[in-house]
Each structure stands twice: as structure tokens, then as C-alpha cells.
Design a protein around this motif. Structure first.
Motif, PDB file in Angstrom:
ATOM      1  N   PHE A 487      -9.075   6.548 -30.779  1.00 23.65           N
ATOM      2  CA  PHE A 487      -7.789   6.666 -31.283  1.00 23.65           C
ATOM      3  C   PHE A 487      -7.399   5.195 -31.979  1.00 23.65           C
ATOM      4  N   LEU A 488      -7.524   4.249 -31.464  1.00 22.22           N
ATOM      5  CA  LEU A 488      -7.159   3.016 -32.047  1.00 22.22           C
ATOM      6  C   LEU A 488      -8.001   2.791 -33.392  1.00 22.22           C
ATOM      7  N   ASP A 489      -9.256   3.231 -33.294  1.00 23.73           N
ATOM      8  CA  ASP A 489     -10.192   2.836 -34.370  1.00 23.73           C
ATOM      9  C   ASP A 489      -9.443   3.823 -35.695  1.00 23.73           C
ATOM     10  N   GLU A 490      -9.104   5.098 -35.318  1.00 21.07           N
ATOM     11  CA  GLU A 490      -8.482   5.858 -36.619  1.00 21.07           C
ATOM     12  C   GLU A 490      -7.160   4.921 -37.031  1.00 21.07           C
ATOM     13  N   LEU A 491      -6.349   4.640 -36.209  1.00 21.15           N
ATOM     14  CA  LEU A 491      -4.996   3.954 -36.763  1.00 21.15           C
ATOM     15  C   LEU A 491      -5.502   2.685 -37.347  1.00 21.15           C
ATOM     16  N   SER A 492      -6.302   2.080 -36.844  1.00 18.93           N
ATOM     17  CA  SER A 492      -6.669   0.791 -37.744  1.00 18.93           C
ATOM     18  C   SER A 492      -7.331   0.773 -38.868  1.00 18.93           C
ATOM     19  N   SER A 493      -8.020   2.067 -39.374  1.00 16.61           N
ATOM     20  CA  SER A 493      -9.039   2.249 -40.453  1.00 16.61           C
ATOM     21  C   SER A 493      -8.528   1.635 -41.637  1.00 16.61           C
ATOM     22  N   GLN A 494      -7.319   1.550 -41.783  1.00 19.74           N
ATOM     23  CA  GLN A 494      -6.825   1.001 -43.102  1.00 19.74           C
ATOM     24  C   GLN A 494      -5.990  -0.281 -43.056  1.00 19.74           C
ATOM     25  N   ASN A 495      -5.840  -0.989 -41.787  1.00 18.01           N
ATOM     26  CA  ASN A 495      -5.185  -2.195 -41.753  1.00 18.01           C
ATOM     27  C   ASN A 495      -5.951  -3.256 -41.607  1.00 18.01           C
ATOM     28  N   ASP A 496      -5.869  -4.094 -42.715  1.00 21.04           N
ATOM     29  CA  ASP A 496      -6.758  -5.270 -42.803  1.00 21.04           C
ATOM     30  C   ASP A 496      -6.660  -6.267 -41.645  1.00 21.04           C
ATOM     31  N   HIS A 497      -5.413  -6.141 -40.937  1.00 22.04           N
ATOM     32  CA  HIS A 497      -5.153  -7.304 -39.972  1.00 22.04           C
ATOM     33  C   HIS A 497      -5.691  -6.814 -38.578  1.00 22.04           C
ATOM     34  N   VAL A 498      -6.264  -5.611 -38.374  1.00 22.55           N
ATOM     35  CA  VAL A 498      -6.661  -4.899 -36.978  1.00 22.55           C
ATOM     36  C   VAL A 498      -8.058  -4.492 -37.023  1.00 22.55           C
ATOM     37  N   TYR A 499      -8.612  -4.932 -36.121  1.00 21.10           N
ATOM     38  CA  TYR A 499     -10.279  -4.300 -35.960  1.00 21.10           C
ATOM     39  C   TYR A 499     -10.464  -4.012 -34.625  1.00 21.10           C
ATOM     40  N   VAL A 500     -11.126  -2.703 -34.448  1.00 24.60           N
ATOM     41  CA  VAL A 500     -11.208  -2.576 -33.025  1.00 24.60           C
ATOM     42  C   VAL A 500     -12.761  -2.386 -32.385  1.00 24.60           C
ATOM     43  N   CYS A 501     -13.286  -2.524 -31.389  1.00 23.36           N
ATOM     44  CA  CYS A 501     -14.509  -2.913 -30.895  1.00 23.36           C
ATOM     45  C   CYS A 501     -14.637  -1.848 -29.562  1.00 23.36           C
ATOM     46  N   GLY A 502     -15.784  -1.573 -29.093  1.00 28.05           N
ATOM     47  CA  GLY A 502     -15.875  -0.984 -27.682  1.00 28.05           C
ATOM     48  C   GLY A 502     -17.204  -1.408 -27.138  1.00 28.05           C
ATOM     49  N   ASP A 503     -17.175  -1.407 -25.934  1.00 26.18           N
ATOM     50  CA  ASP A 503     -18.380  -1.545 -25.074  1.00 26.18           C
ATOM     51  C   ASP A 503     -18.683  -0.421 -24.209  1.00 26.18           C
ATOM     52  N   ILE A 504     -19.756   0.079 -24.505  1.00 17.56           N
ATOM     53  CA  ILE A 504     -20.043   1.752 -23.871  1.00 17.56           C
ATOM     54  C   ILE A 504     -20.828   1.573 -22.695  1.00 17.56           C
ATOM     55  N   ASP A 505     -21.041   2.456 -21.693  1.00 16.68           N
ATOM     56  CA  ASP A 505     -21.944   2.625 -20.592  1.00 16.68           C
ATOM     57  C   ASP A 505     -21.920   4.080 -20.368  1.00 16.68           C
ATOM     58  N   VAL A 506     -23.185   4.777 -20.648  1.00 14.83           N
ATOM     59  CA  VAL A 506     -23.606   5.935 -20.540  1.00 14.83           C
ATOM     60  C   VAL A 506     -24.681   6.286 -19.438  1.00 14.83           C
ATOM     61  N   TYR A 507     -24.463   6.903 -18.664  1.00 13.30           N
ATOM     62  CA  TYR A 507     -25.625   7.152 -17.597  1.00 13.30           C
ATOM     63  C   TYR A 507     -25.266   8.746 -16.818  1.00 13.30           C
ATOM     64  N   ASN A 508     -26.487   9.139 -16.232  1.00 16.30           N
ATOM     65  CA  ASN A 508     -26.597  10.286 -15.750  1.00 16.30           C
ATOM     66  C   ASN A 508     -26.456  10.148 -14.393  1.00 16.30           C
ATOM     67  N   ILE A 509     -26.002  11.114 -13.781  1.00 20.03           N
ATOM     68  CA  ILE A 509     -25.734  11.145 -12.149  1.00 20.03           C
ATOM     69  C   ILE A 509     -26.454  12.583 -11.668  1.00 20.03           C
ATOM     70  N   LEU A 510     -27.184  12.263 -10.496  1.00 18.78           N
ATOM     71  CA  LEU A 510     -27.712  13.782  -9.763  1.00 18.78           C
ATOM     72  C   LEU A 510     -27.790  13.199  -8.338  1.00 18.78           C
ATOM     73  N   ASP A 511     -27.191  13.981  -7.368  1.00 17.41           N
ATOM     74  CA  ASP A 511     -27.031  14.059  -6.114  1.00 17.41           C
ATOM     75  C   ASP A 511     -27.788  15.512  -5.575  1.00 17.41           C
ATOM     76  N   VAL A 512     -28.329  15.149  -4.642  1.00 15.77           N
ATOM     77  CA  VAL A 512     -28.996  16.331  -3.978  1.00 15.77           C
ATOM     78  C   VAL A 512     -28.643  16.632  -2.707  1.00 15.77           C
ATOM     79  N   GLY A 513     -28.051  17.574  -2.194  1.00 17.23           N
ATOM     80  CA  GLY A 513     -27.792  17.787  -0.474  1.00 17.23           C
ATOM     81  C   GLY A 513     -28.530  18.900  -0.018  1.00 17.23           C
ATOM     82  N   ILE A 514     -28.927  18.694   1.310  1.00 15.95           N
ATOM     83  CA  ILE A 514     -29.565  19.915   1.844  1.00 15.95           C
ATOM     84  C   ILE A 514     -29.004  20.052   3.300  1.00 15.95           C
TER      85      ILE A 514
END
Length: 652
Positions: A487-514
Motif C-alpha cells: 500500500f505504502l510502496d504504491e503511494l510513494s512510487s512518485q514521491n522523491d521524498h518518501v521511500y518504503v522498505c520491508g523486512d519479510i519472514d515467511v515460513y511453513n507450519i505443520l502440526d499433527v494430532g492423534i
């Protein structure tokens, strides 16, 4: 300690003397082999602290392992315990035949290829022992059973007809009953816990089988399945609200479409699969969720004698395929409002717009229970329920495939788990998201849930967004925000005074129950939950996790500089592309736009390659060939700079 060391050196010297003339092999001790058995069979440690071998101290690493293997009948408590002794052919054969529960026979062990020569005292190589053990565990984890159905109900069960249920724990009847009597009401079983004249306190019970011997192994068909009516639960999807009774899914009734919240839902059953598709409109774009469960093969063998469980085996092999996607953005016409905005006003204005424009999918789909009858039996069903938990805010494309093999075995009063899951995922994430599918499969007899298992698997993506603001003097301010990165990256795409960065964490989860708490085997103490994949052990990002313009870099480069937006390619110490992911229809083409390149390089110095044949690559022009996903790798000819772009190909 010194005495033990001298003893071990003496043993090693003896082995060198005895076998020095033979070809050298790496051996394995009995203790190491016991440890491998415990691990590969997924045994649950015994609670018994009274030692079967007095020479083994309770503080020893091997104490619980030995105790457990004795109770499984793998170690004979009447034999001498020799942990430090190297494993020989004779003891190896005895042990693996006990694991398989077949009669010990040294000659047969050789004929099956488990050992290389008919010499009982010969030491077995470590690799040979462990590889053979893997084969044995694979055999016992994939047992096959004949179809058997022998059921004897408790003859003391009383079938009550004239009864008034005051609530779930009280009833009124004129029949004369006693405390501890077991009664049947509308195919449900209760035990009397208290009485006051003709008012009885009751609680549900599963202890109604005097003798039970049932077994089955085969892939099931959904041809004769039916769906339980769960319309009284607001959280459950209602597939047939116009019906009072469950629908029998004959060959001509294979799907049902309906509305749930703002989603259009379609449930489809065919011979081998269950498919659920959900979609809704999000800001003019389609958000979709899809779940498929297929190739379901149960294997079970349960024996109850005089109300006592003697043995149990339950395993489900099944496949799942889950996907979700949304391309959620703001209108390009809004960019102009933020193009020349002062950096100090940008974030406040963005927050106001974010509240208006944000569209979040945050939904739990609980699918009604599907009952699949077992052929040639009475009132015995495989039950399947699926729950999808979806959270998405921003643009995502997720897909998960799972090959599941989950179950339990109970023998000699002990339980072990069977767990073999192959879990794969693919993703494009530009905002916080979560997609989890819980597949629950069980076995129900006479309306009593005997056993069940579940696989609770999914993918989660977390993005921390940072906004870099620059004033007219190029002074830098860095602010963390909970607004989505795309959202912010789109808004700031043409503004020379604003830049947007991000730190991403992606992971799988798997729980098994019996065995959930409501099952018969859980009430007998046979229950277990396993956390297979977690945030700590299943990160899907190898190395870089910092995003700028939706491509990965080692660290933020936007602290003390700005980059003017221009159609010309500029020079920086990296490759920068306009879009980290692109959507193209099969038959159409899309161009990967290059924003920046290392000095003295042009587009002609780049190499574009795809990881599959879903697309055709002609330099930076990508043509969709068939539905799916492709990763385009873009690198310089010297291999010094590399980035990747994700292409999603939709139907033409």
C-alpha cells in the motif's frame, strides 16, 4: 571414568586384533542401534521408572529407550543387556524380526537380504544396519489389512424410547434405571451418574463395545458419501439449508453452490476427491481460496476384548492442495495526490486513506463433516472435516501441497506415532498473510468416534514496514508503521521524498494430532500432538529477507540518498526492477521493466531464465504458456548481480 576409558580402549584393541586381516568396516553398538530404533519408529518414551535391568541407571541417556523397547517386545528383559557390544548378525536379525512381530529365523534373515553372510558372530556394518532398519520401519508403517467387521455391543445397554432430555446432562423417563447403567438414546450412548426419582443425570460414554475386531485397507471413494447437517452452528458452512436430512451424494449429485459471508462457495465431490472453492470481489479484483483433498487411503486394525483394548493401528495416507490469492491495490489516480506531498504530511495522509481503502480477508471456513461408508459393514464410516483459516491484507499468491502419511500403532500397552509428511509451498507475499488448512480424518462406528488424526498445515508471511522520509535538505527520518508494505510502496512510487522498505519472514507450519479428546482411544490415554514445522525450523527465505521495491537486498540502501523517478535506467550497485511479481494470462506477454543497473551495463548485459516451461522468455519479455507459476532469474553475465521476479500465469 578412567576405568571405563581403559575398558573401551581394550575392546577396540581386541577388535583390531580380531578383524585386522579383514576388510575394515564401521560398526554400530547395540546402544546406538536401540537409539536408532526408538527414533525411526517414533516411539513414545515409557513412564515406567522401575528398571528392567538393574545395571542401567535411571540417569542414563539410554534408560527410557531400553525401558520402551522392552515394553514393545523388541528387547528381551531376560537376556543380558550389552549396550557397548558391537551389533552382530545374530542379534540384529533377532531385533528386526521382533520389530516386525514375526518368528525369528536366521536363515530367512539372510535370504531376505537383511545380512550379507550366514555368520552369526560377524559384525554388521553401521550403514547396512541403519538402511535395513529404514526398510523395516517402512514396512510396519504401511501395513495392509483384510476387510474384517466383527462387532459385539455390551449386552447390558438399555435402549430408552420414552425419554425427555432436559439438557445435555439430564433426562426424565418413567423407566426404572440404576446408577452406572448404560443407555442408548437416538443412537447416542450415556451412562447414568445420579438419579432423583425419575430424573437422571447422564454423561456420554464410548465404553459400549464388549468385543471389537475390525480392519480395512483401501483407497476410499466418495461416491456414496453424505454430509452431516451442521446448520445449527453459525461458524459452519451450510451446504443444503433447504433439506432437513443429509444429502446422499449419488453419481448425479456432485456439487453444491451457495453464499457464505461475502464469498461464493462451491463444494464438489467426485470419486476420489473433495474440492472447496471460495471467491469474492475485492476492490474490483477477485480474491480466491481453494482446497483439495484427494487420494484418501485409510488403514486400520482395532481389537477390543472384554472392553479392553488389545491392539490398534490407524493410518491415513492423503494428499492436499491449498491455494489463495488476492491482488489488492489502490487506484492509480490516487498517486497524484501524494506525488508532491511534503514528507511530514505523507504518513498522516496515508493512514487516513489506509483506513478507507484497506480490505482484509479474515475468514474461517469450517466445512461440514463428510461421512464415507466402509463397504460391507454396518454403521462404520470414515469421517472427514476441513477447516480453512485465511488472513490476507494486500497482494498475495500462495500455494501449498502436502503428501501426508499420519497415524498410530498400539501394541503391548504402548503407542507410537506414524508421521511422514512432504510439504511444499510457493508464494508471492507483499503484505501480512496466513493460510492454514486443517484436515481432520477419523473412524466412527455406531455414532461413536473411535480414532482420528489431523494435519494442520499452512504458510505464514510477516512483513515489517519502514518508511524513510526526507526533507528539502535531504535530512532523513525513519518510521516503522503497521500499514502494509504494498500500500505504502504504491503511494510513494512518485514521491522523491518518501521511500518504503520491508523486512519479510515467511515460513511453513505443520502440526499433527492423534486422537482428539472426544475419541474412544483418547479416553484410553492414546493421544499425541506433534509440532513438525515451526517458525524456527521451516523458514522459506534463504539468506536475504530485506525488501526494497519488492526485491531482496542485503540491507537498506535508502538511509542517506534518494533516487529520482524517471523512465531512464539509472546506475546503482544492483539490478532494480519495477515489479517484484507480475500477472500474465496464458497467450499474453508482459515486460519486466528494468529501473536500475550497475554502472556501464545495459539490458543486453542481462541474462533472463525461467525455472520451468510455464512461460517463454525472450530477454525481458515474458509470454505465458500455461497456468501456473514461474520464477524468472535475472543476472549479469559475470554472475555478480542476481535478482528474481515471480510470474503468475492465469487461464487465457
Amino acid at each position: 571414568m578412567l576405568r571405563k576409558l581403559i575398558f573401551r580402549i581394550s575392546i577396540i584393541s581386541l577388535l583390531i586384533t580380531t578383524y585386522g586381516c579383514n576388510k575394515s568396516i564401521t560398526t554400530i553398538s547395540n546402544a546406538q542401534f536401540y537409539d536408532a530404533i526408538f527414533d525411526k519408529m517414533s516411539l513414545i518414551a515409557s513412564d515406567n521408572k522401575i528398571p528392567y535391568f538393574n545395571e542401567l541407571d535411571t540417569s542414563s541417556y539410554y534408560f527410557d529407550i531400553v525401558q520402551t523397547l522392552v515394553e514393545w517386545g523388541i528387547i528381551d528383559k531376560d537376556e543380558k543387556l550389552q549396550l557397548d557390544k558391537s551389533l552382530n548378525n545374530e542379534y540384529f536379525c533377532k531385533t528386526i524380526f521382533r520389530i516386525r512381530e514375526i518368528e525369528e529365523d536366521f536363515d530367512t534373515c539372510y535370504k531376505l537380504g537383511y545380512i550379507d553372510k550366514l555368520d552369526k558372530e560377524a559384525l554388521i556394518a553401521k550403514d547396512k544396519a541403519l538402511n535395513t532398519l529404514d526398510e523395516i520401519v517402512l514396512l510396519i508403517n504401511n501395513k495392509e489389512f483384510e476387510n474384517k467387521y466383527e462387532v459385539k455391543m455390551d449386552e447390558n445397554i438399555k435402549d430408552i424410547q420414552d425419554v425427555v432430555l432436559i439438557d445435555e446432562n439430564k433426562m426424565q423417563t418413567e423407566e426404572e434405571l440404576s446408577v452406572n447403567d448404560i443407555i442408548s438414546i437416538n443412537n447416542n450412548y450415556y451412562q447414568i451418574t445420579n438419579k432423583d426419582n425419575n430424573i437422571y443425570e447422564i454423561e456420554k460414554t464410548n465404553d459400549v463395545f464388549e468385543d471389537l475386531d475390525i480392519s480395512f485397507s483401501d483407497e476410499i471413494s466418495f461416491q456414496d458419501a453424505y454430509i452431516e447437517d451442521e446448520s445449527n452452528d453459525d461458524n459452519d458452512l451450510v451446504f443444503y439449508s433447504a433439506y432437513n436430512n443429509p444429502i446422499t451424494l449419488n453419481s448425479y449429485v456432485k456439487s453444491k453452490s451457495f453464499k457464505y459471508k461475502e464469498f461464493d462457495i462451491k463444494l464438489t465431490l467426485n470419486t476420489s476427491s473433495i474440492v472447496v472453492n471460495a471467491s469474492r470481489n475485492v476492490n474490483g479484483n477477485e480474491a480466491y481460496i481453494s482446497y483439495k483433498l484427494y487420494n484418501v487411503k485409510p488403514s486400520y486394525d482395532i481389537k477390543i476384548n472384554d472392553h479392553q483394548l488389545e491392539a490398534a493401528y490407524l493410518k491415513f495416507d492423503f494428499n492436499t492442495l491449498v491455494s489463495a490469492g488476492i491482488k489488492n491495490g489502490i487506484s492509480k489516480t490516487l498517486y497524484a495526490d501524494f506525488k508532491d506531498m511534503d514528507a511530514n504530511d505523507f504518513l498522516l495522509s496515508a493512514k487516513r486513506l489506509f483506513k478507507e481503502k484497506q480490505d482484509v480477508i479474515d475468514t474461517i471456513f469450517t466445512i461440514a463433516t463428510i461421512n464415507v461408508p466402509i463397504p460391507n459393514t454396518s454403521n462404520l464410516f470414515i469421517t472427514i472435516k476441513v477447516q480453512l483459516v485465511v488472513y490476507a491484507s494486500g497482494r498475495i499468491e500462495l500455494s501449498l501441497s502436502g503428501d501426508h502419511d499420519i497415524g498410530l500403532e498400539y501394541r503391548n500397552g504402548n503407542m507410537r506415532t506414524i508421521n511422514d509428511n512432504d510439504f511444499k509451498s510457493d508464494f508471492v507475499i507483499k503484505a501480512n498473510t496466513s493460510l492454514v488448512a486443517k484436515s481432520i480424518l477419523g473412524l466412527k462406528l455406531n455414532n461413536i468416534e473411535l480414532m482420528d488424526i489431523y494435519a494442520d498445515g499452512g504458510i505464514k508471511g510477516l512483513i515489517n514496514t519502514t518508511v524513510h522520509l526526507y526533507d528539502d535538505n535531504n535530512q532523513h527520518t525513519m518510521i516503522n508503521t503497521d500499514m502494509e508494505l504494498d500500500f505504502l510502496d504504491e503511494l510513494s512510487s512518485q514521491n522523491d521524498h518518501v521511500y518504503v522498505c520491508g523486512d519479510i519472514d515467511v515460513y511453513n507450519i505443520l502440526d499433527v494430532g492423534i486422537n482428539s479428546s472426544k475419541t474412544l482411544l483418547a479416553k484410553m490415554g492414546l493421544t499425541k500432538k506433534l509440532n513438525i514445522l515451526t517458525r524456527n525450523n521451516s523458514s522459506l527465505l534463504k539468506g536475504k529477507s530485506h525488501l526494497e521495491n519488492f526485491h531482496f537486498v542485503d540491507k537498506c540502501t535508502r538511509y542517506n540518498n534518494t533516487i529520482s523517478n524517471t523512465d531512464q535506467i539509472i546506475n546503482v550497485d544492483n539490478i532494480i526492477i519495477e515489479d517484484y511479481s507480475l500477472l500474465v494470462k496464458a497467450g499474453d506477454s508482459v515486460t519486466i521493466k528494468i529501473k536500475a543497473l550497475p554502472a556501464n551495463m545495459s539490458i543486453d548485459d542481462l541474462i533472463f531464465t525461467s525455472n520451468n516451461d510455464n512461460v517463454k522468455v525472450d530477454k525481458n519479455v515474458i509470454t505465458g504458456l500455461k497456468k501456473g507459476n514461474s520464477i524468472i532469474e535475472i543476472k549479469t553475465k559475470d554472475d555478480k548481480y542476481v535478482i528474481k521476479c515471480h510470474i503468475l500465469i492465469s487461464d487465457s
